[in-house]
Design an enzyme around this catalytic site. Structure first.
Site, PDB file in Angstrom:
ATOM      1  CB  ALA A  17      -0.962  -0.018   1.184  1.00 20.49           C
ATOM      2  CB  ALA A  18       3.066   2.847   2.490  1.00 18.03           C
ATOM      3  CB  CYS A  51      -8.027  -4.949   5.170  1.00 19.69           C
ATOM      4  SG  CYS A  51      -6.850  -3.678   5.630  1.00 19.69           S
ATOM      5  CB  VAL A  88      15.824  -4.054   0.478  1.00 16.45           C
ATOM      6  CG1 VAL A  88      16.912  -3.123   1.025  1.00 16.45           C
ATOM      7  CG2 VAL A  88      15.398  -3.596  -0.912  1.00 16.45           C
ATOM      8  CG  ASP A 293       0.884  -1.770   8.445  1.00 14.36           C
ATOM      9  OD1 ASP A 293       0.163  -0.757   8.377  1.00 14.36           O
ATOM     10  OD2 ASP A 293       0.459  -2.923   8.249  1.00 14.36           O
ATOM     11  CE1 TYR A 436     -35.845   9.433  12.297  1.00 11.36           C
ATOM     12  CE2 TYR A 436     -37.076  11.319  11.421  1.00 11.36           C
ATOM     13  CZ  TYR A 436     -37.052  10.088  12.054  1.00 11.36           C
ATOM     14  OH  TYR A 436     -38.222   9.487  12.438  1.00 11.36           O
ATOM     15  CD1 TRP A 444     -33.958  13.007  19.945  1.00  6.90           C
ATOM     16  CD2 TRP A 444     -31.861  13.801  19.891  1.00  6.90           C
ATOM     17  NE1 TRP A 444     -34.007  14.334  20.256  1.00  6.90           N
ATOM     18  CE2 TRP A 444     -32.735  14.857  20.240  1.00  6.90           C
ATOM     19  CE3 TRP A 444     -30.491  14.066  19.802  1.00  6.90           C
ATOM     20  CZ2 TRP A 444     -32.300  16.148  20.494  1.00  6.90           C
ATOM     21  CZ3 TRP A 444     -30.047  15.361  20.056  1.00  6.90           C
ATOM     22  CH2 TRP A 444     -30.939  16.385  20.392  1.00  6.90           C
TER      23      TRP A 444
END
Length: 461
Positions: A17-18, A51, A88, A293, A436, A444
Site C-alpha cells: 500500500a504505502a 485487510c 532488500v 505499517d 434522519y 435522535w
C-alpha cells in the site's frame, strides 16, 4: 543523480500500500524522463488488500486476485521497475544505496538512490515457544500467508481450529473459520476480546462470539504448540488445558518491520516504528521517506505518537510521500484512531481514546454508555446498539467513542471520527444536523443520544 542521463532515481522498499501508492503518485507528477522508479518486493504480490484476507479465507471473496488492486505488470506498464521476489537486506545511508537479494537465486546487487521510500510494513508477532513454526501454524499478514493458510485448509481433514489472540485479526479469522464449518476456539490472554475497546464493551463482543458457537478462553496464556508424530501442530497448550487443533491461526498482533531501518541507524519511536515529520520524511534525513505499517503516527486526541497499522493510513502516507517526492507538497497531520470490524453480523467500531489511554496521558474524563437502535424502534429490522462515549471533564471535549451492535452500527463511528478531528465538544455534537428517516436511525441518532447524556454529565461537575 543516477547514472542514467541525469534522471533522479527513486528507490522504494516494499510493494504494497504505502510503497506503491508513493511510487504511483510520484509517477503521476514526474514522467520517466525525469524520475526513474525502482521498487523491491520480497513476496509474490503487489498492491493488495491485506485487510481482505480473512474474507477471502472465509469465502466472502471468491478469488485471491480480487484483492489485488494493481499487478506487477500494471506497475511496470507505468514505467515503475518493480522487482518481485527481491528482498532488500541493507540500507547504506551514507552511500545512498540499497543492497537487494533475489529470494529464489540468492543473487545480490547494490542499487543507488537519490530518494528512498521505506514501506516495509509490519511482521506478525510469533510466540517464542515450542511448536510456533510447525506446519499448520499460520500468521495472516500477507497475501502469501493467506495462500499458505488456504493450502493447509484444503489439505487438512480435521475441522478443529484454534485462534491465538482476539484482536482484529483473531476475531475476523474466527469468523472466517466458522464460515468454513470449523469448530473454533479463541485463546486470548486479555480479560475480553478486542483490547482496542474498553473491557465493558469487549464483554459484548465476547457474548456475541459465544452465541456464534465460538469457544472463548480469556485470561489465558498459550505455553506451547504441541505437535504430532508427523511434526504438524495437533493442539494448543495452556498452563492447565490442551485444545486440539488441526490448524492454528496466530492473531496476537504485529510489530513494525523496521529491522532494516534500525540497522541503518534511522530513528525509531517507543513502539519500534520509524519517526517521520509531517511530510512523512524520516526525521533528520532529507532524502528518505517512510509510510504505512512501519511508522508511528501522531494521535491527534492524545498528542502522542502511536502505532496504528491500518491500510487507510498506509494509502494516505503513500499519497503524501509520492506528492513530496514528485515535487509537490503534502502533509499527514495524524490520526484519531478509528477502526471498524465485524464478527458475523456483529459490528465493532472505535475511535479516539479508551479509558486507559486517557488516564495514561493525564486526561480527566466522564464516560456514558447508552443503548439505542439502528433504526426507529417501530421500523422493521431495528436492532440494538451500545454506544460508549468519553468526554473531557469540565471542557466537554470529545475524547473517544466505542460502538457495538448489529447492522448499521459500525460506520456510525465516522460521525465521532469527524467530531474528534474537528476538536468538537459533546455539546457541539448534539447540534449536528445528521440525516434522519425511520429506516436509517431513530429521530435522535444513537451517537447523539450519547453526546446528550455526556453533555449533561460534564455540566454536572
Amino acid at each position: 543523480m543516477s547514472m542514467d542521463s541525469g534522471r533522479e532515481r527513486l528507490v522504494v522498499i516494499g510493494g504494497d500500500a504505502a510503497g506503491m501508492s508513493a511510487a504511483s503518485q510520484a509517477r503521476r507528477l514526474r514522467g520517466p524522463d525525469e524520475l526513474e522508479i525502482v521498487a523491491f518486493e520480497r513476496g509474490h504480490f503487489s498492491s493488495y488488500s491485506a485487510c481482505g484476507i480473512p474474507y477471502w479465507v472465509g469465502g466472502d471473496v471468491a478469488e485471491r486476485d480480487q484483492l489485488i488492486a494493481r499487478s506487477p505488470a500494471e506497475h511496470r506498464a507505468r514505467d515503475i521497475d518493480l522487482r518481485m521476489r527481491t528482498e532488500v537486506t541493507e540500507i547504506d545511508v551514507a552511500g545512498k544505496r540499497v543492497r537487494a537479494r533475489a529470494v529464489d537465486s540468492g543473487a545480490e546487487s547494490w542499487t543507488s538512490y537519490d530518494k528512498l521510500v521505506i514501506g516495509t510494513g509490519a511482521r506478525p508477532i510469533r510466540p517464542d515457544m515450542p511448536g510456533a513454526d510447525a506446519p499448520g501454524v499460520h500468521g495472516v499478514q500477507t497475501l502469501d500467508d493467506g495462500q499458505a493458510l488456504l493450502d493447509t485448509l484444503g489439505r487438512t481433514r480435521g475441522r478443529r481450529a484454534v485462534v491465538v489472540g482476539a484482536g482484529y485479526i483473531g476475531v475476523e479469522m474466527a469468523e472466517a473459520l466458522i464460515n468454513r464449518g470449523y469448530e473454533v476456539t479463541v485463546v486470548n490472554r486479555g480479560s475480553e476480546p478486542m483490547s482496542t475497546l474498553d473491557p465493558d464493551m469487549g464483554r459484548l463482543v465476547h457474548k456475541a462470539m459465544e452465541g456464534l458457537g465460538i469457544t472463548m478462553v480469556d485470561d489465558t496464556e498459550v505455553t506451547e504448540l504441541l505437535t504430532g508424530e508427523d511434526g504438524r501442530v495437533r493442539a494448543v497448550a495452556t498452563e492447565d488445558a490442551e485444545y486440539p487443533a488441526d490448524v492454528v491461526i496466530l492473531g496476537i498482533g504485529v510489530r513494525p518491520e523496521t529491522r532494516l531501518a534500525e540497522a541503518a541507524g534511522l530513528p525509531l519511536g517507543r513502539h519500534g516504528g520509524l519517526l517521520t515529520d509531517l511530510a512523512m520524511r524520516v526525521r533528520g534525513h532529507e532524502d528518505i521517506w517512510a509510510g504505512g505499517d512501519c511508522v508511528e503516527v501522531l494521535n491527534l486526541v492524545s498528542g502522542q505518537e502511536q502505532y496504528v497499522p491500518l491500510g487507510t493510513h498506509a494509502n494516505k502516507h503513500g499519497q503524501v510521500i509520492g506528492t513530496n517526492v514528485g515535487g509537490g507538497y503534502a502533509t499527514f497531520p495524524g490520526v484519531v484512531g478509528t477502526a471498524v470490524s465485524k464478527v458475523c453480523d456483529l459490528e465493532i467500531a472505535r475511535t479516539g481514546l479508551r479509558e486507559k489511554d486517557a488516564l495514561r496521558v493525564g486526561l480527566r474524563f466522564e464516560t456514558v454508555t447508552i443503548e439505542s437502535t439502528s433504526r426507529a424502534g417501530y421500523y422493521p429490522g431495528a436492532s440494538p446498539m451500545t454506544v460508549k462515549m468519553l468526554a473531557e471533564s469540565r471542557t466537554g471535549r470529545l475524547l473517544g467513542v466505542q460502538i457495538v451492535g448489529r447492522e448499521g452500527a459500525g460506520k456510525r463511528v465516522d460521525i465521532a471520527a469527524v467530531a474528534l478531528t474537528a476538536n468538537m465538544t459533546v455539546e457541539q455534537m448534539t447540534a449536528l444536523d445528521l440525516g434522519y428517516a425511520p429506516p436509517f436511525s431513530p429521530v435522535w441518532d444513537p451517537v447523539l443520544v450519547a453526546a446528550r447524556k455526556a453533555t449533561a454529565k460534564v455540566r454536572a461537575f
